[in-house]
Design a protein around this motif. Structure first.
Motif, short mmCIF file in Angstrom:
data_model
loop_
_atom_site.label_atom_id
_atom_site.label_comp_id
_atom_site.label_asym_id
_atom_site.label_seq_id
_atom_site.Cartn_x
_atom_site.Cartn_y
_atom_site.Cartn_z
N CYS A 107 0.84 -1.18 0.00
CA CYS A 107 0.00 0.00 0.00
C CYS A 107 0.88 1.25 0.00
O CYS A 107 2.10 1.17 -0.03
CB CYS A 107 -0.94 -0.01 1.20
SG CYS A 107 -0.11 0.15 2.81
N GLY A 108 0.26 2.41 0.03
CA GLY A 108 1.00 3.65 0.16
C GLY A 108 1.28 4.35 -1.16
O GLY A 108 0.73 4.03 -2.21
N CYS A 109 2.20 5.31 -1.09
CA CYS A 109 2.46 6.22 -2.21
C CYS A 109 2.94 5.51 -3.47
O CYS A 109 2.57 5.86 -4.58
CB CYS A 109 3.49 7.27 -1.80
SG CYS A 109 2.93 8.39 -0.50
N PRO B 206 2.80 -12.23 -8.64
CA PRO B 206 1.42 -12.76 -8.62
C PRO B 206 0.97 -13.24 -7.25
O PRO B 206 -0.24 -13.43 -7.04
CB PRO B 206 1.49 -13.92 -9.63
CG PRO B 206 2.93 -14.30 -9.67
CD PRO B 206 3.69 -13.04 -9.48
N TYR B 207 1.90 -13.43 -6.34
CA TYR B 207 1.54 -13.89 -5.00
C TYR B 207 1.17 -12.75 -4.06
O TYR B 207 0.87 -12.98 -2.88
CB TYR B 207 2.69 -14.72 -4.41
CG TYR B 207 4.06 -14.09 -4.56
CD1 TYR B 207 4.55 -13.19 -3.62
CD2 TYR B 207 4.85 -14.38 -5.68
CE1 TYR B 207 5.80 -12.61 -3.79
CE2 TYR B 207 6.10 -13.81 -5.84
CZ TYR B 207 6.57 -12.92 -4.89
OH TYR B 207 7.80 -12.34 -5.05
N VAL B 208 1.18 -11.51 -4.54
CA VAL B 208 0.72 -10.38 -3.73
C VAL B 208 -0.81 -10.36 -3.76
O VAL B 208 -1.42 -10.33 -4.82
CB VAL B 208 1.29 -9.05 -4.24
CG1 VAL B 208 0.63 -7.86 -3.54
CG2 VAL B 208 2.80 -9.01 -4.01
N ASP B 209 -1.42 -10.36 -2.58
CA ASP B 209 -2.88 -10.50 -2.48
C ASP B 209 -3.63 -9.18 -2.47
O ASP B 209 -4.79 -9.12 -2.89
CB ASP B 209 -3.23 -11.25 -1.18
CG ASP B 209 -2.56 -12.60 -1.08
OD1 ASP B 209 -3.04 -13.53 -1.75
OD2 ASP B 209 -1.55 -12.71 -0.37
N MET B 210 -2.99 -8.11 -1.96
CA MET B 210 -3.68 -6.82 -1.83
C MET B 210 -2.76 -5.69 -2.29
O MET B 210 -1.59 -5.64 -1.91
CB MET B 210 -4.08 -6.57 -0.37
CG MET B 210 -5.02 -7.59 0.23
SD MET B 210 -5.42 -7.19 1.96
CE MET B 210 -3.81 -7.36 2.75
N VAL B 211 -3.31 -4.81 -3.10
CA VAL B 211 -2.60 -3.60 -3.53
C VAL B 211 -3.60 -2.45 -3.38
O VAL B 211 -4.64 -2.45 -4.05
CB VAL B 211 -2.10 -3.70 -4.99
CG1 VAL B 211 -1.30 -2.45 -5.35
CG2 VAL B 211 -1.27 -4.95 -5.20
N PHE B 212 -3.29 -1.50 -2.51
CA PHE B 212 -4.25 -0.39 -2.33
C PHE B 212 -3.51 0.92 -2.08
O PHE B 212 -2.44 0.97 -1.50
CB PHE B 212 -5.24 -0.70 -1.21
CG PHE B 212 -4.64 -1.00 0.14
CD1 PHE B 212 -4.59 -0.02 1.13
CD2 PHE B 212 -4.15 -2.27 0.43
CE1 PHE B 212 -4.05 -0.31 2.38
CE2 PHE B 212 -3.60 -2.56 1.67
CZ PHE B 212 -3.56 -1.57 2.65
#
Length: 470
Positions: free
Chosen positions: A108-110, A126-132
């Motif tokens: 997350c973040g900037c 591809p194994y990253v579950d959340m991007v915000f």
């Protein structure tokens, strides 16, 4: 126009948090989270909110990603090396995910507010579950709930000017020092800076919300409070309250209790005489100012879109020192801005000699995709910039030592902050009101107390002293 998260939206996130807590309570062992915040104090403050929400959802915490059930990187986009560190750490987590397929990994973040970064994460990790992004931090409970129950990737990066979300729980790391964001975003659009694009436009919290938070911290025993904003000097311009930053400082100063208040960062274009006079008369406002100059060349400052020149900055410093002779003044310098010449760099060195900063945060120019400076001609080779950079460091280190030597023999009030494991003799770290670090021998029972210290010696980066009777 400031957009505020509604009470209904806040209540909905609390419901999601309770749902996640129920899921976590059914686990054989309580889940552990590892949160790493990169970059500035604003990111550290966001990290405290992230941990507060995670604690509400039933997570414990670890300083290591190894064995964690949730790993979250709260990222910075200001410098390329910060982004490189994130990608390196994400790569290392591939092994963790293989060992523990049910773990959640989030970014997350900037950094992820930039489209090209998000696309790279999608494709390469591809194994990253959340991007915000920065504008939906308050929706973390919902994102985790959806990730846990749907087992689908959660991507949430709305393009907007940003929001203000009140009432997010906090998990502070210190019992003595605390930071309070008073505003978010930036309207200045310096040509080298990505912040307005990833943090949104300026938006101020209501004065009473800030004052109530300060009162609460003082009641809990906090001794050192830092007000945060990309440009705190422009606080309140988007509100109807007619309270500017100097007014806010004066109102905080009127709160009863034993504490000091600091703030960062100040933009020179908005550093007013009213602010300097308020600092001078308010006994709880620390005699310290971080006033980033970035360059000593008026031409370079114009190319940076800083809205002041060398003489305006020097005049501000003269007026400030006339009001507060003992002010501890720090700054930021960028070396090797596109098109900067040897002569213009020499102007920066001469400004250091004239102002005599107590310390500096120094950087070699780092192009950021999406900023005007990234497209400017940059003919000076990196090797030359590194030579300039070393000369800058050498000059400031000499000045820092000279200024530190002036402290020897003086008796100063300090806050005893923490143990110093690196020194068996000077085993306590203290801070002066001006934020100078002082190493002192003493008993750990003194932690958290205000004491008097006589300065006996110094180094480039710190002072040494001994406690004296009150």
């Amino acid at each position: 126009m400031t957009t505020k998260v509604t009470a209904a939206e806040t209540a909905a996130q609390k419901e999601y948090a309770e749902k996640v807590r129920e899921l976590n309570s059914a686990r054989e062992l309580p889940p552990i989270a590892h949160v790493h915040s990169f970059g500035c104090q604003q990111n550290v403050s966001d990290g405290e909110k992230i941990k507060g929400m995670l604690a509400m959802m039933g997570y414990g915490f670890s300083d290591s990603a190894d064995g964690a059930d949730l790993v979250l990187f709260n990222t910075c986009a200001v410098r390329e090396n910060a982004e490189d560190r994130v990608f390196g750490n994400l790569g290392a987590l591939k092994h963790n995910k293989k060992l523990k397929p049910d773990m959640l990994i989030g970014v997350c973040g900037c950094m992820v507010q930039q489209e090209h970064i998000t696309e790279r994460i999608k494709k390469s990790f591809p194994y990253v579950d959340m991007v915000f992004g920065t504008h939906v931090l308050h929706t973390l409970p919902q994102l985790i709930y959806e990730a846990l129950t749907t087992h689908k990737r959660q991507i949430s990066i709305p393009q907007m000017d940003g929001v203000i979300a009140e009432g997010i729980p906090l998990r502070r790391e210190s019992k003595l020092k605390a930071s309070i964001p008073i505003m978010y975003g930036c309207n200045n659009f310096c040509t080298y800076c990505i912040v307005p694009y990833v943090r949104g436009r300026e938006r101020s919290r209501e004065p009473e919300q800030i004052l109530e938070e300060v009162r609460s911290l003082v009641a809990e025993g906090y001794k050192d409070i830092t007000l945060l904003g990309q440009n705190v000097n422009s606080y309140g311009k988007d509100l109807d309250s007619n309270v500017d930053f100097a007014d806010l400082l004066a109102q905080i100063n009127d709160i009863s209790g034993d504490f000091l208040v600091r703030f960062m960062t100040s933009h020179p274009r908005d550093a007013s005489q009213k602010l300097f006079e308020t600092m001078a008369r308010c006994d709880k406002v620390a005699p310290q100012l971080h006033l980033p100059v970035q360059s000593g060349s008026s031409r370079v400052l114009k190319a940076m879109n800083r809205h002041y020149d060398r003489e305006i900055y020097l005049d501000e410093v003269r007026r400030l020192k006339a009001l507060i002779p003992d002010i501890v003044l720090t700054s930021d310098i960028i070396v090797g801005f596109p098109g900067e010449t040897q002569e213009e760099f020499e102007e920066t060195l001469s400004l250091l000699e004239e102002v005599r900063f107590d310390s500096l945060f120094t950087f070699i120019f780092s192009p950021r995709v999406g900023t005007p400076a990234a497209k400017m001609d940059d003919p000076v080779p990196m090797e030359e910039k590194k030579k300039w950079f070393q000369r800058l460091l050498d000059t400031q280190n000499r000045i820092s030592v000279e200024k530190h030597k002036e402290y020897i023999g003086r008796i100063l009030p300090v806050l005893v902050e923490e143990e110093n494991p690196a020194d068996a003799v000077n085993n306590l770290n203290c801070r002066t009101d001006g934020w100078r670090l002082v190493h002192v021998p003493g008993d750990v029972s003194l932690l958290g107390q205000r004491k008097k210290v006589k300065i006996t010696d110094c180094s480039t980066w710190s002072l040494f002293g001994e406690f004296v009777e009150e």
